[in-house]
Structures are given as structure tokens and as C-alpha cells.
Enzyme design. Structure first.
Site, PDB file in Angstrom:
ATOM      1  CD  GLN A  88      -2.654  -1.213   2.590  1.00 58.76           C
ATOM      2  OE1 GLN A  88      -2.596  -2.258   3.235  1.00 58.76           O
ATOM      3  NE2 GLN A  88      -3.340  -0.160   3.027  1.00 58.76           N
ATOM      4  CG  PHE A 119      -7.995  -6.236   3.592  1.00 55.67           C
ATOM      5  CD1 PHE A 119      -9.176  -5.650   3.135  1.00 55.67           C
ATOM      6  CD2 PHE A 119      -7.566  -7.417   3.001  1.00 55.67           C
ATOM      7  CE1 PHE A 119      -9.911  -6.241   2.108  1.00 55.67           C
ATOM      8  CE2 PHE A 119      -8.300  -8.010   1.969  1.00 55.67           C
ATOM      9  CZ  PHE A 119      -9.479  -7.426   1.519  1.00 55.67           C
ATOM     10  CD  GLU A 156      -1.008   2.546   6.813  1.00 55.48           C
ATOM     11  OE1 GLU A 156      -2.136   2.063   6.995  1.00 55.48           O
ATOM     12  OE2 GLU A 156      -0.671   3.652   7.277  1.00 55.48           O
ATOM     13  NE  ARG A 199      -7.916   6.607  11.650  1.00 55.63           N
ATOM     14  CZ  ARG A 199      -8.644   7.480  10.927  1.00 55.63           C
ATOM     15  NH1 ARG A 199      -9.959   7.418  10.935  1.00 55.63           N
ATOM     16  NH2 ARG A 199      -8.054   8.387  10.194  1.00 55.63           N
ATOM     17  NE  ARG A 222     -12.654  -2.431   4.452  1.00 53.21           N
ATOM     18  CZ  ARG A 222     -13.200  -3.106   3.441  1.00 53.21           C
ATOM     19  NH1 ARG A 222     -12.987  -4.402   3.340  1.00 53.21           N
ATOM     20  NH2 ARG A 222     -13.931  -2.498   2.544  1.00 53.21           N
ATOM     21  CG  PHE A 250      -5.218   3.040  11.284  1.00 56.35           C
ATOM     22  CD1 PHE A 250      -4.230   2.304  10.668  1.00 56.35           C
ATOM     23  CD2 PHE A 250      -4.829   4.177  11.998  1.00 56.35           C
ATOM     24  CE1 PHE A 250      -2.897   2.687  10.737  1.00 56.35           C
ATOM     25  CE2 PHE A 250      -3.489   4.572  12.083  1.00 56.35           C
ATOM     26  CZ  PHE A 250      -2.528   3.817  11.444  1.00 56.35           C
ATOM     27  CB  THR A 252      -4.880  11.104  13.008  1.00 56.42           C
ATOM     28  OG1 THR A 252      -3.992   9.979  13.080  1.00 56.42           O
ATOM     29  CG2 THR A 252      -6.308  10.598  12.990  1.00 56.42           C
ATOM     30  CB  ALA A 303      -6.451   7.221   6.342  1.00 60.43           C
ATOM     31  CD  GLU A 321      -9.592   2.854   7.141  1.00 64.36           C
ATOM     32  OE1 GLU A 321      -9.613   4.064   6.857  1.00 64.36           O
ATOM     33  OE2 GLU A 321      -8.827   2.372   7.981  1.00 64.36           O
TER      34      GLU A 321
HETATM   35  N1  MTE Z   1     -11.103  -3.307  -0.424  1.00 60.77           N
HETATM   36  C1  MTE Z   1     -10.494  -4.345  -1.023  1.00 60.77           C
HETATM   37  N2  MTE Z   1     -11.149  -5.035  -1.963  1.00 60.77           N
HETATM   38  N3  MTE Z   1      -9.231  -4.727  -0.659  1.00 60.77           N
HETATM   39  C2  MTE Z   1      -8.534  -4.058   0.324  1.00 60.77           C
HETATM   40  O1  MTE Z   1      -7.399  -4.411   0.627  1.00 60.77           O
HETATM   41  N4  MTE Z   1      -8.561  -2.234   1.980  1.00 60.77           N
HETATM   42  C3  MTE Z   1      -9.388  -1.357   2.818  1.00 60.77           C
HETATM   43  C4  MTE Z   1     -10.426  -0.630   1.976  1.00 60.77           C
HETATM   44  N5  MTE Z   1     -11.105  -1.546   1.096  1.00 60.77           N
HETATM   45  C5  MTE Z   1      -9.177  -2.953   0.974  1.00 60.77           C
HETATM   46  C6  MTE Z   1     -10.478  -2.605   0.534  1.00 60.77           C
HETATM   47  C7  MTE Z   1      -8.621  -0.375   3.572  1.00 60.77           C
HETATM   48  S1  MTE Z   1      -7.863  -0.858   4.994  1.00 60.77           S
HETATM   49  C8  MTE Z   1      -8.521   0.922   3.174  1.00 60.77           C
HETATM   50  S2  MTE Z   1      -7.714   2.075   4.112  1.00 60.77           S
HETATM   51  C9  MTE Z   1      -9.108   1.382   1.908  1.00 60.77           C
HETATM   52  O2  MTE Z   1      -9.754   0.324   1.188  1.00 60.77           O
HETATM   53  C10 MTE Z   1      -8.001   1.978   1.049  1.00 60.77           C
HETATM   54  O3  MTE Z   1      -8.431   2.369  -0.191  1.00 60.77           O
HETATM   55  P1  MTE Z   1      -9.167   3.755  -0.479  1.00 60.77           P
HETATM   56  O4  MTE Z   1      -8.515   4.788   0.356  1.00 60.77           O
HETATM   57  O5  MTE Z   1      -8.951   3.949  -1.916  1.00 60.77           O
HETATM   58  O6  MTE Z   1     -10.596   3.544  -0.102  1.00 60.77           O
HETATM   59  N1  HPA Z   2      -5.164   5.783   9.058  1.00 61.18           N
HETATM   60  C1  HPA Z   2      -4.550   4.836   8.352  1.00 61.18           C
HETATM   61  N2  HPA Z   2      -3.256   4.750   8.229  1.00 61.18           N
HETATM   62  C2  HPA Z   2      -2.523   5.655   8.856  1.00 61.18           C
HETATM   63  C3  HPA Z   2      -3.090   6.668   9.612  1.00 61.18           C
HETATM   64  C4  HPA Z   2      -4.489   6.737   9.723  1.00 61.18           C
HETATM   65  O1  HPA Z   2      -5.068   7.619  10.380  1.00 61.18           O
HETATM   66  N3  HPA Z   2      -2.100   7.403  10.131  1.00 61.18           N
HETATM   67  C5  HPA Z   2      -0.975   6.830   9.693  1.00 61.18           C
HETATM   68  N4  HPA Z   2      -1.204   5.778   8.919  1.00 61.18           N
HETATM   69 MO1  MOS Z   3      -6.393   1.029   5.814  1.00 63.53          MO
HETATM   70  S1  MOS Z   3      -6.189   0.141   7.690  1.00 63.53           S
HETATM   71  O1  MOS Z   3      -6.093   2.603   6.491  1.00 63.53           O
HETATM   72  O2  MOS Z   3      -4.905   0.523   5.177  1.00 63.53           O
END
Ligand code: MTE
Ligand code: HPA
Ligand code: MOS
Length: 765
Positions: free
Chosen positions: A206, A237, A241, A319, A351, A353, A450, A519, A721
Site C-alpha cells: 500500500q 486491508f 501499509e 484513532r 481496515r 485502524f 490523523t 485511511a 473502512e
Molecule cells: N477493499 C479491497 N477489496 N481490498 C482491500 O485491501 N482495503 C481497505 C479498503 N477496502 C481494501 C479494501 C482499507 S484498509 C482501506 S484504508 C481502503 O480500502 C483503502 O483504499 P481507499 O482509500 O482507496 O478507499
Molecule cells: N489511518 C490509516 N493509516 C494511517 C493513519 C491513519 O489515520 N495514520 C498513519 N497511517
Molecule cells: Mo487502511 S487500515 O487505512 O490501510
């Protein structure tokens, strides 16, 4: 930005750009890439026994002598920095003097095949002067130095005094488990060494910038010599990260040592043992409330198992605090956290966090107050909603977009809550063993990192002379549909069909200094950055068309693949060719930073979130109070996504997030033994939800929104999330069902609500 103009591409339920490839099995994940000539494979090695203690001896002779082994790597082989931590520098790539959890990597084997590398890794003879590990939160609290990171709290008022003076009091204590990410594509990296020490790292991450940085720092070369690329992940997920770095580092080190391309792909059991999970928490709280059930003060302590190192635990525990209110106003509060050090793998982003853990506390408390007072839980929740004059959070942010009451009331009606409540109560009266339960609750989830600095993104857009567009940005695709959404934004900006926007892999070579895709802000940030890049090009193209046609720039429109002014018109591609002929640049970067937000951790006040995503869920369950078995019989969801960029993708995120969260709260149980060994390191013992666990009756709807009140990309809202929190309604429904056995007594239910834990709750009455 206004969204009132007629949109052609944004807002349409276009299919995910990889959907066909996903179902055909032809989407290229790293392990599907054609393997380069001379590829070597890397497998991590660790001590079979011991979770904590000095490394007494390491005998790798049998490993070196094993079939196919080319090299064995230890800390001594690292040219520069032996670290892959995203924060404090406390995650050695190879442990040196001691190990701090079972499975901590001490060496790595480089072999001709992956199988040979793995087999050889098991031949090591490693002796650990083992000390009893601190495995649980309770263990950690008995240690001389239990805190991995300093405790932190939000505080207002004389909480203890207010609670004591309140007409009603509630005291609670429970545990919530962690969660394994179980991304379908495990951790993997493929590194190709180039000339002059350059490295190209194909990584399932990520956070490509972090991989670039970690590999460069390990090798002791400039960041510019390392390029990290990710086309897609088979799920991240949060688990990729920060924790994709170690495996990329091992592959890069092998490439550096052998001069050959190197791949490191973790075996599933290793992946589960060697990478961090969602933080589990121990919760203790007290609250005071008035006769109507309205809270006057809350005193809560959230204690997290962080594992052996900092990783992202500081921000995750913060968080959890930011979400310990969920949708409820606490006039006085003491929201405290401890971040405990244990001899377990370093827990990490997952997901939500930390948010889901904070919300689970708030909702357990609401449910408990309802059970104790004999009032309807939805009524208690509504009594406590943020509202006029009660709209400032414990971290000082004033709510500007509060739709809690509206979204909850709409769902209450559409789900038939009142009628079903009566039916359930009637059913429970005549059914001594099978009990039904139901809970309807809202979610308020803060959107932005954050850590304010992370709220930025970059993009690079090229328009070719045939009118086709190549799109690149710093966000990564993990299945969530980010690439598709951003492509729709760029197609909209140029007024062309999205099929002419070529989506390309995320690479640090095109967009530098990126934040992780996390996030839930991927679209908010990268959508804006890409739009800014496209707008810069469009501005130059507009100026040229205006000059050609001798019209004002304001008369020029881009739509349906055409550029027009009055009766003058040409194809978008023809204008691109005309610009090229006039030596006008058709390439641009774009950048975006979220406005307004700030956060002062010292005072615990600020505006850490640009806005909130809201949702509500109503879940109904049936339990067998003799066996603890549980079935989710119906779920209704209403989810606010502002003006959706792509409703099909958003609904997919909501359904997927819900089912994943249901796994966390009902079936996924991480079991460590007293020696600190994770006993549930395979799907045979760790139960993730499967298709048959999707609720039979599952009704998901998007909230009719006038659009985000904040100026986000086409007034959409983040959706990644938030839905993971909605199955907290399932868990609360289980509490409700158990409580039907003995009205007025709050059952002691831990999360996940596995049959064992449901039975324990039944017995607690
Ligand atoms: N959806 C799928 N299919 N696969 C993933 O790994 N990760 C989740 C969410 N949805 C995830 C997912 C998490 S932890 C986050 S932070 C967000 O997708 C990240 O993507 P976005 O910021 O584009 O929504
Ligand atoms: N969310 C997800 N990932 C992060 C954050 C947060 O607020 N801060 C640092 N990494
Ligand atoms: Mo999602 S836990 O912020 O990668």
C-alpha cells in the site's frame, strides 16, 4: 467544486477496470509475472522455539549445505541499515542479539527454487535463552516496563465526581480480539537489480514510497536508485501499509548479494505468524447517565496489545480514542489508552485502524445501558447522539455534517425496526432456548490521516497526440476500485470515454514522496491530484482551441470526446494533435493537500478529520443458548457516501467491509499459547467468513445525499473502512439475544462472539 453540471462518467456504475481479469484469473499479481532468467528465491528463517530471549547460538551449516542453497543471509550481510520500521526504527530486518516474538526473522535462505529455500530454512539450529514471554495485555501489565509507547488521554471535567453524582451508573469490562488480514495474495516482492546499484522492486504494498525508502536505507544508496512498483494487490486491508517492507528488503538483499533477480513470497503459515494483525484491546469503563439514559460522563481505559515494536501503534491507538465516542456526545470524559508491549508480532493497520475498536467500546456501553435500564437500545443511542449544542467531539472538532439522526431514522423505518422489535420480544417469551436479538446503530468515521502531513497526493497525466490518456498517481489498487474511480474522474475532466484512459501501475519513478493508500483517503487525495493534473493540461488545450477559433476560453467545452465552442467542434484527439504541432506540452503533474485540517497532539485538540462518513446498520440474529451457535438472519444497511463516484464499487466496498467485520466479531479467533506461539496460523484453525456466511437477507442501500458538505472530489465521501464497523450491530444483537435470558442483567460477552464466547456470556448471567 460544483457537482451540479451533468456528469458523463463520474457517478456511473462502471465495472472495475480489472473485473474481467479478476474473474478470468488473468490479472497479473507479482507471482504471475513471467519470472526473469536467473531468478533466485528467498525464504525467511527463524527459531522453532522461543518467543523472547537472547540468541545463544545460531548454527546454519546444515542450511548452507542443503540442496539448491545459493546463499544464507544474516544481519552481517546488510550493507547499511538493519531496519524496516515505518516509525521508530525498532523493527530489525534480521534479529541480532535477541528475539522478541516467536517467528522473528534471524536469517534468510536464497535458493534456486522456493521449495528448496523453505526446506533449507527449517534446518537451522538456533538456541534461545528463553524467558517467559508477555503474551497478553494482562501479562504485559505485570512487566517492569509494560508500556511500549507513552499512555495518552483526552480529558474534560471531573469525571469521577460526575459519574458518582449521576442517577444511573454503568461499569463494564470486556475484551475484543485482533484479526488476521488474510489477503488472498500473501506478502511478496520481486526485485530486479540493475546497473550502478539500482534496484527495481515489484512489491505488493500500500506504500511504494516506504518500500523504496526501506530498501535504499538497507543498501545504503540514495532513494533515487530504487524504484518500487505495484500494479495491484490481492488485498491489503492495512496489512501492507507498513509490513510489506521486510519481505521486499529480503528480496533486495538477495538481489544485491547474488546480482540476480530475487523473489520473496511468504508461505501462508509464515505470513500469518510473521506479520502483524489488528490490535486486540482490553476495555474497562464507567459511565454516569441521567434518568433518560443520557450520558453525563465517561471514564474509559482502552489497553492495546501492540506486540514487540511501535510500527503504527501510536496512530492506531489514537484513532481508537478518536472513535471512542462513535456518534455520541460525552459532556465529560476521560478517554485513556495504554499501548502495551508484548512478545508477539507487531500489530499493525487493519481496515478501520483502531477506529472499530473505539466504536465497539461505545456500542457495548450503549447496549449495556439499555439492558441494565430495560430501555430500548435504539432509544438510548438516540438520546446520546451529537446534536445542536452538543456537537463538539472530545478532540475539539465541531461536527459540520451531522446526519446521525436522519440516517438512523430512515433505516429504522425501512428496516421495520419497531414492528420487528415487538416480534422478537414475543418470540423470546415463548422460546426458552433459541433467542433472537436485534441492534440498530449508526457509525461516524473520521476521514483523513490523523498525521496531517500524510494528507497529500500526486499524479502524473499524459495526453498523447491521438487523444488517449495515460494516468498515474500515488494511490495503490488493492481491489477497492481506486484506479477505476480516478480514471472516471480524469475521463470526466477531459470529456472523453473512460476506455481512452489507460491505467498504469503505481511507481515511485512517476510520482514521488507518496503517502500510503490508507485511511480510506485514496480517492479523496489521488482523485483530486489526478484532476488537478488533467485540469492543467486541459487549460493549455483550451487556450489553444480558443486561439485557433478566436473565441473566449470560457466558451469552450469538453464532452463526448469532442471539444466545442458554438458551432465549432473537433475531436479531443484532433485538438491534442494540434497542440503537439504547436509545441504545447500535453503532460502534467498534479498535487493535492487536504485543506483546513490540523491536529495538536499536545493539547489533544484540533480538526484532525476533514469530514465524517456516516452509516447505519440493523442486524438480527438467532442464537442457541445451549450450544452458543449463532446465525445472522437479516441485515439492513444505509450508507452515506456523499455523491458516489461509482455506486457499484461503493456497494461492493460496503458489502465486503461488512462481511470482513463480521468475521472479526463472530468467527475469527487468534489463539496464542503461553509460549507466545500463534496456534491459529492457517485457515484450518482460523475461521474467516466465506460465501455461506454472508447474511441470507442482506439489504444494502446508499443514503440519498446532497453531497459532501466539504469540497471533496465531486462531493463524494470515502467508503473503504467505514463499513467494517457496521457488524458491531451483529455483535450487539448477540448481546441483546443473550440478555433475553435474564432481562436487566448485562451478559459478559467478549469479541468475537464465537459459540464459545456466546456460551460464556450465557453462563455469566
Ligand atoms: N477493499 C479491497 N477489496 N481490498 C482491500 O485491501 N482495503 C481497505 C479498503 N477496502 C481494501 C479494501 C482499507 S484498509 C482501506 S484504508 C481502503 O480500502 C483503502 O483504499 P481507499 O482509500 O482507496 O478507499
Ligand atoms: N489511518 C490509516 N493509516 C494511517 C493513519 C491513519 O489515520 N495514520 C498513519 N497511517
Ligand atoms: Mo487502511 S487500515 O487505512 O490501510
Amino acid at each position: 467544486m460544483s457537482f451540479s453540471a451533468k456528469l458523463q462518467t463520474v457517478g456511473k456504475s462502471l465495472v472495475h477496470d480489472s473485473a474481467e481479469l479478476h474473474v478470468q484469473g488473468s490479472a497479473l499479481y507479482i507471482d504471475d509475472m513471467l519470472e526473469p532468467e536467473g531468478l533466485v528465491h528467498v525464504a525467511p528463517g527463524y527459531a522453532k522455539e522461543g518467543a523472547r530471549g537472547k540468541i545463544k547460538s545460531v548454527d546454519l551449516s546444515a542450511v548452507r549445505a542443503a540442496v539448491g542453497v545459493i546463499a544464507v543471509l544474516t544481519a552481517q550481510d546488510i550493507p547499511h541499515k538493519n531496519d524496516c520500521s515505518p516509525t521508530l526504527g525498532d523493527d530489525p530486518i534480521f534479529a541480532v542479539d535477541d528475539i522478541q516474538f516467536h517467528g522473528q526473522v534471524i536469517f534468510a535462505v536464497v535458493a534456486t527454487t522456493r521449495d528448496q529455500a523453505r526446506r533449507a530454512a527449517r534446518l537451522a539450529k538456533i538456541e534461545i535463552e528463553a524467558v517467559a514471554p508477555a503474551v497478553t495485555v494482562q501479562d504485559a501489565l505485570k512487566e517492569a516496563k509494560p508500556d511500549l509507547l507513552p499512555p495518552y488521554a483526552f480529558r474534560q471535567g471531573n469525571v469521577q465526581k460526575t459519574i458518582a453524582a449521576a442517577p444511573g451508573q454503568i461499569v463494564g469490562e470486556f475484551e475484543m480480539g485482533g484479526q488476521e488480514h488474510f489477503y488472498l495474495e500473501g506478502q511478496i516482492a520481486l526485485v530486479i537489480p540493475g546497473e550502478k546499484g539500482t534496484m527495481t522492486v515489484y512489491t505488493s504494498t500500500q506504500h511504494p514510497t516506504e518500500i523504496q525508502h526501506c530498501v535504499a536505507a538497507m543498501l545504503g544508496v540514495d532513494d533515487a536508485y530504487v524504484t518500487a512498483e505495484c500494479r495491484r494487490m490481492g488485498g491489503g486491508f492495512g496489512g501492507k501499509e507498513s509490513q510489506a517492507a521486510q519481505w521486499a528488503a529480503l528480496a533486495a538483499l538477495a538481489a544485491h548479494k547474488t546480482g540476480r533477480p530475487a523473489k520473496c513470497r511468504l508461505d501462508r503459515d509464515d505470513d500469518m505468524m510473521l506479520t502483524g494483525k489488528r490490535h486486540d484491546f482490553h476495555v474497562n469503563y464507567q459511565a454516569g447517565f441521567d434518568k433518560s439514559g443520557r450520558i453525563t460522563a465517561v471514564d474509559v481505559l482502552l489497553q492495546a496489545r501492540c506486540g514487540y515494536s511501535a510500527d503504527l501503534s501510536a496512530a492506531i491507538c489514537d484513532r481508537a480514542m478518536f472513535h471512542a465516542d462513535n456518534g455520541y456526545y460525552y459532556p465529560e470524559y476521560h478517554i485513556a489508552t495504554r499501548r502495551l508491549k508484548t512478545n508477539t508480532v507487531s500489530n499493525t493497520a487493519f481496515r478501520g485502524f483502531g477506529g472499530p475498536q473505539g466504536i465497539l467500546f461505545a456500542e457495548q456501553m450503549m447496549q449495556a445501558i439499555a439492558i441494565q435500564t430495560g430501555k430500548d437500545a435504539l432509544e438510548i443511542r438516540k438520546r446520546n447522539f451529537y446534536g445542536r449544542g452538543r456537537d463538539v467531539t472530545p478532540y475539539g472538532q465541531k461536527l459540520r455534517d451531522n446526519i446521525l439522526l436522519d440516517i438512523t431514522t430512515q433505516l429504522e423505518k425501512s428496516s421495520g425496526y419497531a414492528k420487528r422489535r415487538k416480534q422478537i420480544d414475543a418470540f423470546n417469551k415463548q422460546s426458552p432456548i433459541l433467542k433472537k436479538g436485534m441492534a440498530l446503530l449508526p457509525i461516524k468515521f473520521g476521514i483523513s490521516f490523523t498525521f496531517t502531513q500524510m494528507n497529500q497526493a500526486g499524479a502524473l497525466v499524459h495526453v498523447y497526440a491521438d487523444g488517449s490518456v495515460q494516468l498515474n498517481h500515488g494511490g495503490t489498487e488493492m481491489g477497492q476500485g481506486l484506479y477505476q474511480k480516478v480514471a472516471q474522474v480524469v475521463a470526466e475532466t477531459f470529456g472523453i470515454d473512460v476506455s481512452h484512459v489507460a491505467i498504469t501501475a503505481t511507481t515511485t519513478g512517476k510520482v514521488p514522496n507518496t503517502s500510503p493508500t490508507a485511511a480510506s483517503s485514496g480517492t479523496d487525495l489521488n482523485g483530486m491530484a489526478a484532476r488537478n493534473a488533467a485540469l492543467a493540461i486541459k487549460e493549455r488545450m483550451t487556450a489553444h482551441a480558443a486561439k485557433m477559433w478566436k473565441v473566449a476560453k470560457s466558451q469552450i467545452t469538453f464532452a463526448n470526446g469532442q471539444v466545442k465552442a458554438g458551432r465549432k467542434a473537433m475531436r479531443f484527439g484532433a485538438l491534442a494533435a494540434a497542440c503537439k504541432a504547436e509545441r504545447i506540452s500535453l503532460s502534467s503533474t498534479g498535487h493535492y493537500k487536504t485543506p483546513e485540517i490540523y491536529w495538536d497532539r499536545a493539547t489533544g485538540k484540533g480538526m484532525p478529520f476533514y469530514y465524517f462518513t456516516y452509516a447505519a446498520a440493523c442486524s438480527e440474529v438467532l442464537i442457541d443458548t445451549l450450544t452458543g451457535e449463532m446465525k445472522v438472519t437479516r441485515v439492513d444497511i444505509l450508507h452515506d457516501v456523499g455523491k458516489s463516484l461509482n455506486p457499484a464499487i461503493d456497494i461492493g466496498q460496503i458489502e465486503g467491509g461488512f462481511v470482513q467485520g463480521m468475521g472479526w466479531l463472530t468467527t475469527e479467533d487468534l489463539v496464542y499459547d503461553a509460549k507466545g506461539v500463534l496456534r491459529t496460523h492457517a485457515p484450518s484453525t482460523y475461521k474467516i467468513p466465506c460465501a455461506s456466511d454472508v447474511p441470507e437477507d442482506f439489504r444494502v442501500k446508499l443514503y440519498e445525499s446532497k453531497g459532501n458538505v466539504m469540497d471533496t472530489i465531486y462531493r463524494s465521501k470515502a467508503v473503504g473502512e467505514p463499513p467494517l464497523n457496521l457488524p458491531i450491530s451483529v455483535w450487539c444483537a448477540v448481546m441483546d439475544a443473550v440478555a433475553a435470558l435474564k432481562p436487566g442483567t448485562v451478559p459478559k460477552l467478549n469479541a468475537p462472539a464465537t459459540p464459545e464466547n456466546i456460551l460464556k456470556a450465557v453462563k455469566s448471567l
